[in-house]
Scaffold this active site. Structure first.
Site, PDB file in Angstrom:
ATOM      1  N   LYS A 181       0.842  -1.145   0.040  1.00 23.06           N
ATOM      2  CA  LYS A 181      -0.114   0.109  -0.082  1.00 23.06           C
ATOM      3  C   LYS A 181       0.827   1.401   0.128  1.00 23.06           C
ATOM      4  CE  LYS A 181      -4.415  -1.403   1.625  1.00 23.06           C
ATOM      5  NZ  LYS A 181      -4.417  -3.046   2.124  1.00 23.06           N
TER       6      LYS A 181
ATOM      7  N   GLU B 181     -10.217   7.259   4.519  1.00 25.41           N
ATOM      8  CA  GLU B 181     -11.082   6.369   5.453  1.00 25.41           C
ATOM      9  C   GLU B 181      -9.842   4.952   5.418  1.00 25.41           C
ATOM     10  OE1 GLU B 181     -11.964   6.720   2.267  1.00 25.41           O
ATOM     11  OE2 GLU B 181     -11.228   4.847   1.639  1.00 25.41           O
TER      12      GLU B 181
ATOM     13  N   SER C 188       1.735  -9.609  -1.191  1.00 23.30           N
ATOM     14  CA  SER C 188       1.499  -8.283  -1.095  1.00 23.30           C
ATOM     15  C   SER C 188       1.943  -7.798   0.483  1.00 23.30           C
ATOM     16  CB  SER C 188      -0.057  -8.051  -1.233  1.00 23.30           C
ATOM     17  OG  SER C 188      -0.869  -8.986  -0.422  1.00 23.30           O
TER      18      SER C 188
HETATM   19  C1  LIG Z   1      -4.987  -3.770   1.861  1.00 21.98           C
HETATM   20  C2  LIG Z   1      -4.392  -5.139   1.515  1.00 21.98           C
HETATM   21  C3  LIG Z   1      -4.660  -5.998   0.164  1.00 21.98           C
HETATM   22  C4  LIG Z   1      -6.044  -5.560  -0.487  1.00 21.98           C
HETATM   23  O1  LIG Z   1      -5.846  -4.579  -1.358  1.00 21.98           O
HETATM   24  P1  LIG Z   1      -5.708  -4.678  -2.871  1.00 21.98           P
HETATM   25  O2  LIG Z   1      -6.054  -3.107  -3.216  1.00 21.98           O
HETATM   26  O3  LIG Z   1      -6.740  -5.578  -3.349  1.00 21.98           O
HETATM   27  O4  LIG Z   1      -4.379  -4.907  -3.090  1.00 21.98           O
HETATM   28  C5  LIG Z   1      -4.026  -6.976  -0.019  1.00 21.98           C
HETATM   29  N1  LIG Z   1      -3.003  -7.364   0.777  1.00 21.98           N
HETATM   30  C6  LIG Z   1      -2.269  -6.693   1.913  1.00 21.98           C
HETATM   31  C7  LIG Z   1      -1.370  -7.237   2.589  1.00 21.98           C
HETATM   32  C8  LIG Z   1      -3.184  -5.532   2.232  1.00 21.98           C
HETATM   33  O5  LIG Z   1      -2.779  -4.865   3.201  1.00 21.98           O
END
Ligand SMILES: *Cc1c(COP(=O)(O)O)cnc(C)c1O
Length: 410
Positions: free
Chosen positions: A99, A121, A388
């Site tokens: 993010k 938010e 992610s």
């Molecule tokens: C917020 C988050 C997501 C989901 O958000 P996307 O916009 O779909 O990528 C996925 N993985 C992690 C670790 C997150 O913090």
């Protein structure tokens, strides 16, 4: 950035009105049209500015710790068969998830626009923490709107935002969760669009946000493609990522969109296919409008957003990024699902076999890769998973509900 490295096929969308095929656009009250146009015009200028692009590069290298590595999960792969699984390590990006890639871009844009305050938010608090980090870096104020219920549930992230200097403002109406937080943030934005800028947390919302966030996230895919080819001499057979709003998936897909590579988005099937038990928007949703844009939407008979569930709070959103909807319709990306149960298994299996504790969101993509490997144990293909984020935020919950994971040995 729509820099010279942007793949041709992505440069063609969205159109001038912000549509990816049937999806996207700008469906907002008149009070928001002006502020959004200002953001759009500013982004058009900075995305072509050498100074802006250079400064973002410098931030990524020296502050975020990019490039993040691609890692061959050899031990896990061997246990599953002939498939080779690789991980793009966004868990090693500063603050522990992807993010920050778009939050730093949004923060830099805010500074170029002369804004004093970032507002957004947050649900579970991950976007709030990333944006509070960007605000601290740029010396900007930061207001994070959060449902009262979520504030009580997510105490560590609330503390983190406050230590970073952000104000956490409770949304106290309705169900007091994410939807109410969005309402409150938008009301605050309309009240003072001169000093404030609204910073969205995924490839969602009205134009230009889905395009902008995609452009800021595509660094993930561009890096991963180069790294993967350097490591193996080839492209991966499959690239996969979890899809909540869809930003980490758009980021990694962007690097491979013009290649002969299968792209798989993994949606959360939660406890099952009954309405309210999952958040698999593209698998079970139909077209609708939410938060200022058109997309596949999980909705009830009246067209209102349906309740959603996933063990991974970052994935439980009833809408999804408009570009994903278009990529589904065009057939370029295949969207599949993973359940809570499969993701819990992947969480422990990756932790115990590789020494990497994944976020529960990312565990959905790992679960899909494990399923593919098990389905075809003799077929030596390569799968690149976008990891992610890291799972530190999920550990207390996992210990309480599933224990230390001794039952998940493979
Ligand atoms: C917020 C988050 C997501 C989901 O958000 P996307 O916009 O779909 O990528 C996925 N993985 C992690 C670790 C997150 O913090």
């Amino acid at each position: 950035m729509n820099s010279p490295t942007t793949p041709q096929s992505l440069r063609q969308s969205p159109d001038a009105a912000g549509f990816f095929g049937n999806y996207g656009g700008v469906f907002v009250p008149p009070g928001l049209e002006g502020p959004l146009a200002e953001v759009r015009e500013a982004y058009e200028v900075v995305s072509r500015s050498h100074d802006f692009i250079e400064e973002l590069r410098r931030i990524r290298r020296h502050f975020q710790g990019r490039p993040t590595p691609v890692y061959h999960a050899a031990r896990l792969s061997k246990k599953l068969g002939a498939t080779q699984i690789y991980l793009k390590r966004e868990d090693l990006n500063h603050t522990g998830a992807h993010k920050l890639n778009h939050c730093m871009g949004e923060g830099l844009l805010a500074r170029y626009m002369g804004k004093k305050k970032l507002i957004a938010e947050t649900g579970a608090g991950m976007h709030g923490v990333a944006l509070a980090t960007a605000a601290a870096y740029f010396g900007l104020e930061c207001d994070i709107y959060m449902g009262e219920v979520d504030i009580a549930k997510q105490a560590p992230n609330v503390s983190r935002m406050q230590i970073l200097g952000a104000r956490v403002i409770p949304a106290t109406h309705g169900l007091k969760t994410l939807k109410e937080a969005v309402d409150s943030a938008l009301v605050a934005y309309v009240q003072d669009p001169v000093n404030q800028i609204y910073c969205i947390g995924s490839v969602v919302g009205p134009h230009p946000f889905p395009m902008m966030v995609r452009d800021f996230q595509q660094v993930v895919g561009i890096e991963a493609r180069e790294q993967f080819i350097e490591m193996t001499g080839n492209l991966p057979d499959i690239v996969t990522a979890c899809v909540g709003g869809g930003s980490n998936a758009m980021g990694i897909f962007a690097g491979f969109i013009d290649d002969e590579v299968e792209l798989h988005g993994v949606e959360p099937l939660g406890k099952g296919s009954a309405i309210g038990d999952h958040s698999a928007t593209m698998t079970y949703g139909r077209e609708g409008v939410i938060h200022g844009f058109r997309c596949y939407l999980l909705q009830n008979e009246n067209g209102e957003p349906a309740p959603v569930h996933s063990i991974a709070s970052g994935l439980d959103y009833p809408g999804v990024g408009p570009e994903h909807c278009h990529l589904k319709d065009s057939g370029r990306v295949k969207y599949v699902t993973a359940t809570d149960k499969e993701s819990v298994e992947a969480f422990y299996v990756l932790s115990r076999n590789e020494g990497i504790i994944p976020a529960l969101e990312s565990s959905h993509a790992v679960a899909h890769a494990m399923r593919l490997a098990r389905e075809n144990p003799k077929y030596p293909r390569t799968i690149l998973v976008n990891l992610s984020g890291r799972g530190d935020k999920d550990m207390d919950y996992m210990i309480e509900h599933y224990g230390t994971g001794d039952n998940y040995a493979i």
